[in-house]
Scaffold this active site. Structure first.
Site, PDB file in Angstrom:
ATOM      1  N   ALA A  24       0.820  -1.112   0.352  1.00  0.00           N
ATOM      2  CA  ALA A  24       0.376  -0.264   0.214  1.00  0.00           C
ATOM      3  C   ALA A  24       1.208   1.377  -0.075  1.00  0.00           C
ATOM      4  CB  ALA A  24      -0.988  -0.097   1.159  1.00  0.00           C
ATOM      5  N   GLY A  44       0.307  -4.958   1.322  1.00  0.00           N
ATOM      6  CA  GLY A  44      -0.617  -5.169  -0.094  1.00  0.00           C
ATOM      7  C   GLY A  44      -0.258  -5.676  -1.765  1.00  0.00           C
ATOM      8  N   GLU A  76      -0.510  -8.920  -1.033  1.00  0.00           N
ATOM      9  CA  GLU A  76      -2.357  -9.387  -0.813  1.00  0.00           C
ATOM     10  C   GLU A  76      -3.045  -9.645  -1.713  1.00  0.00           C
ATOM     11  OE1 GLU A  76      -2.303  -6.227   2.102  1.00  0.00           O
ATOM     12  OE2 GLU A  76      -3.125  -7.942   3.471  1.00  0.00           O
TER      13      GLU A  76
HETATM   14  C1  HXC Z   1       4.797   4.479  -0.880  1.00  0.00           C
HETATM   15  C2  HXC Z   1       7.462   3.096  -1.392  1.00  0.00           C
HETATM   16  C3  HXC Z   1       6.813   2.026  -0.980  1.00  0.00           C
HETATM   17  C4  HXC Z   1       5.787   2.139  -0.381  1.00  0.00           C
HETATM   18  C5  HXC Z   1       8.206   2.228  -2.239  1.00  0.00           C
HETATM   19  N1  HXC Z   1       8.221   3.326  -2.545  1.00  0.00           N
HETATM   20  N2  HXC Z   1       7.841   1.169  -1.427  1.00  0.00           N
HETATM   21  N3  HXC Z   1       6.185   4.243  -1.629  1.00  0.00           N
HETATM   22  N4  HXC Z   1       4.943   3.345  -0.638  1.00  0.00           N
HETATM   23  N5  HXC Z   1       5.451   0.838  -0.373  1.00  0.00           N
HETATM   24  C6  HXC Z   1       9.119   4.565  -3.000  1.00  0.00           C
HETATM   25  C7  HXC Z   1      10.417   4.937  -1.992  1.00  0.00           C
HETATM   26  O1  HXC Z   1       9.598   5.497  -1.270  1.00  0.00           O
HETATM   27  C8  HXC Z   1      10.996   5.788  -2.958  1.00  0.00           C
HETATM   28  O2  HXC Z   1      10.737   6.425  -3.114  1.00  0.00           O
HETATM   29  C9  HXC Z   1      10.785   4.608  -3.895  1.00  0.00           C
HETATM   30  O3  HXC Z   1       9.725   3.941  -4.338  1.00  0.00           O
HETATM   31  C10 HXC Z   1      11.760   3.355  -4.298  1.00  0.00           C
HETATM   32  O4  HXC Z   1      12.210   2.701  -2.343  1.00  0.00           O
HETATM   33  P1  HXC Z   1      13.798   2.330  -2.377  1.00  0.00           P
HETATM   34  O5  HXC Z   1      13.224   2.171  -0.936  1.00  0.00           O
HETATM   35  O6  HXC Z   1      14.364   3.745  -2.693  1.00  0.00           O
HETATM   36  O7  HXC Z   1      13.815   1.233  -3.403  1.00  0.00           O
HETATM   37  P2  HXC Z   1      15.014  -0.087  -2.232  1.00  0.00           P
HETATM   38  O8  HXC Z   1      16.219   0.407  -1.451  1.00  0.00           O
HETATM   39  O9  HXC Z   1      15.600  -0.637  -3.349  1.00  0.00           O
HETATM   40  O10 HXC Z   1      13.835  -0.707  -1.535  1.00  0.00           O
HETATM   41  C11 HXC Z   1      12.590  -1.457  -1.949  1.00  0.00           C
HETATM   42  C12 HXC Z   1      11.933  -1.734  -0.343  1.00  0.00           C
HETATM   43  C13 HXC Z   1      11.838  -0.734   0.090  1.00  0.00           C
HETATM   44  C14 HXC Z   1      12.706  -2.918   0.423  1.00  0.00           C
HETATM   45  C15 HXC Z   1      10.704  -3.162  -1.274  1.00  0.00           C
HETATM   46  O11 HXC Z   1      10.953   0.230  -1.038  1.00  0.00           O
HETATM   47  C16 HXC Z   1      10.564  -0.858   1.331  1.00  0.00           C
HETATM   48  O12 HXC Z   1      10.773  -1.469   2.250  1.00  0.00           O
HETATM   49  N6  HXC Z   1       9.608  -0.508   1.023  1.00  0.00           N
HETATM   50  C17 HXC Z   1       8.338  -0.727   1.636  1.00  0.00           C
HETATM   51  C18 HXC Z   1       7.684  -1.934   1.904  1.00  0.00           C
HETATM   52  C19 HXC Z   1       6.789  -2.167   2.597  1.00  0.00           C
HETATM   53  O13 HXC Z   1       6.514  -1.511   3.728  1.00  0.00           O
HETATM   54  N7  HXC Z   1       5.396  -2.433   2.444  1.00  0.00           N
HETATM   55  C20 HXC Z   1       4.040  -2.972   3.124  1.00  0.00           C
HETATM   56  C21 HXC Z   1       3.291  -1.518   3.060  1.00  0.00           C
HETATM   57  S1  HXC Z   1       2.058  -1.535   4.197  1.00  0.00           S
HETATM   58  P3  HXC Z   1      11.755   8.170  -3.424  1.00  0.00           P
HETATM   59  O14 HXC Z   1      10.787   8.875  -3.722  1.00  0.00           O
HETATM   60  O15 HXC Z   1      12.117   8.361  -1.991  1.00  0.00           O
HETATM   61  O16 HXC Z   1      12.594   7.724  -4.672  1.00  0.00           O
HETATM   62  C22 HXC Z   1       0.643  -2.173   3.186  1.00  0.00           C
HETATM   63  C23 HXC Z   1      -0.042  -2.601   4.755  1.00  0.00           C
HETATM   64  C24 HXC Z   1      -0.991  -3.502   3.269  1.00  0.00           C
HETATM   65  O17 HXC Z   1       0.672  -2.590   2.193  1.00  0.00           O
HETATM   66  C25 HXC Z   1      -2.501  -3.187   4.437  1.00  0.00           C
HETATM   67  C26 HXC Z   1      -4.063  -3.471   3.491  1.00  0.00           C
HETATM   68  C27 HXC Z   1      -3.302  -3.473   2.150  1.00  0.00           C
END
Ligand code: HXC
Length: 259
Positions: free
Chosen positions: A68, A111, A114
């Site tokens: 998400a 998400g 999911e």
């Molecule tokens: C918004 C995101 C994002 C996310 C990555 N980005 N994941 N933006 N929401 N979930 C953006 C980053 O901010 C960054 O933007 C760009 O994508 C590249 O990401 P990086 O982190 O620089 O890449 P990398 O170092 O290769 O790391 C990849 C990664 C990491 C390990 C996947 O991005 C990460 O941990 N992302 C979050 C994963 C997460 O926690 N997902 C669950 C979300 S909660 P900028 O602008 O800075 O370049 C969820 C709730 C679900 O999903 C419940 C209901 C649906």
């Protein structure tokens, strides 16, 4: 319709396979509201297309979807979520009658995992990572991560993934039954197209009835599921395709049952 966050194509023999590609590379296909609305619209458009037998949902080689959109989520409080029906409409993929194949390369987190699990079959690229990292953000999965994952891999494995937040790789996903096969990243979509073409060799109507019955196993008791399966089985005898089975029998010298 024109889309901002997804691309829509048709591939394979007779263009019988729909292909929806998540296309928000700057955010690793983070699932913002606009993207999820487009996913639903694109999937349902292909679902209604009479030439399409199966639909593939994929992302990029780096990310299927990284979850998400954290930036959209971070300022919401309980009242915003509850009164705003947050995540309402996220299940568009599950409304498709046709089989939906998730072709997962790279990150399928939160998400994103999911969303893949809302599809009917998951194929994984060798570098795929499936995980539910919500716990590390102080929340829990909200679009099926505690439910569909548990049904897919069993309680102990789902519990471990959800309470640690640690992802699994493609091979583990296959070993645990979450994905059916693992492929080199650059061949993944082509393999999914082949699978879609294979499905396309069968009656679209009967495939849809079959999908409905398999999915009932996730929803109904065994008793109810078996009952509905039998009824759906009977309905296939009212279709054209059972006629082709009779023709086949006839050609093997059996008595012709005229319909
Ligand atoms: C918004 C995101 C994002 C996310 C990555 N980005 N994941 N933006 N929401 N979930 C953006 C980053 O901010 C960054 O933007 C760009 O994508 C590249 O990401 P990086 O982190 O620089 O890449 P990398 O170092 O290769 O790391 C990849 C990664 C990491 C390990 C996947 O991005 C990460 O941990 N992302 C979050 C994963 C997460 O926690 N997902 C669950 C979300 S909660 P900028 O602008 O800075 O370049 C969820 C709730 C679900 O999903 C419940 C209901 C649906």
């Amino acid at each position: 319709p024109s889309y901002e966050y997804v691309t829509v194509e048709k591939r394979g023999e007779g263009s019988c396979v729909g292909l929806v590609t998540l296309n928000r590379p700057k955010a690793l296909n983070a699932l913002c509201d606009g993207l999820m609305k487009e996913v639903e619209a694109a999937m349902l458009t292909l679902d209604k297309d009479p030439g399409v037998a199966a639909i593939i949902l994929t992302g990029s080689e780096k990310a299927f979807a990284a979850g998400a959109d954290i930036k959209e989520m971070q300022n919401k409080d309980f009242v915003d979520c509850y009164m705003g029906n947050f995540l309402e409409g996220w299940d568009g993929v599950t409304k498709c009658k046709k089989p939906v194949i998730a072709a997962v390369n790279g990150y399928a987190l939160g998400g994103g995992c999911e969303l893949a699990m809302m599809c009917d079959i998951i194929l994984a690229g060798e570098k795929a990572r499936f995980g539910q990292p919500e716990i590390a953000l102080g929340t829990i999965p909200g679009a099926g991560g505690t439910q569909r994952l548990t049904r897919a891999v069993g309680k102990s494995r789902a519990m471990q993934m959800c309470v640690t937040g640690d992802p699994i790789n493609a091979q583990q996903a296959k070993d645990w039954g979450l994905a059916t096969s693992v492929h080199p990243p650059d061949q993944l979509v082509a393999e999914a197209v082949k699978l879609g073409e294979r499905i396309g060799q069968h009656s679209k109507l009967v495939v849809a009835i079959c999908k409905e019955s398999v999915n009932n196993a996730q929803e109904l008791s065994l008793h109810e599921g078996l009952h509905v399966e039998k009824r759906l089985f009977y309905t296939t005898f009212a279709t054209v395709s059972i006629f082709s089975i009779r023709t086949l029998f006839t050609s093997f010298g059996q008595k012709n049952n005229s319909i």
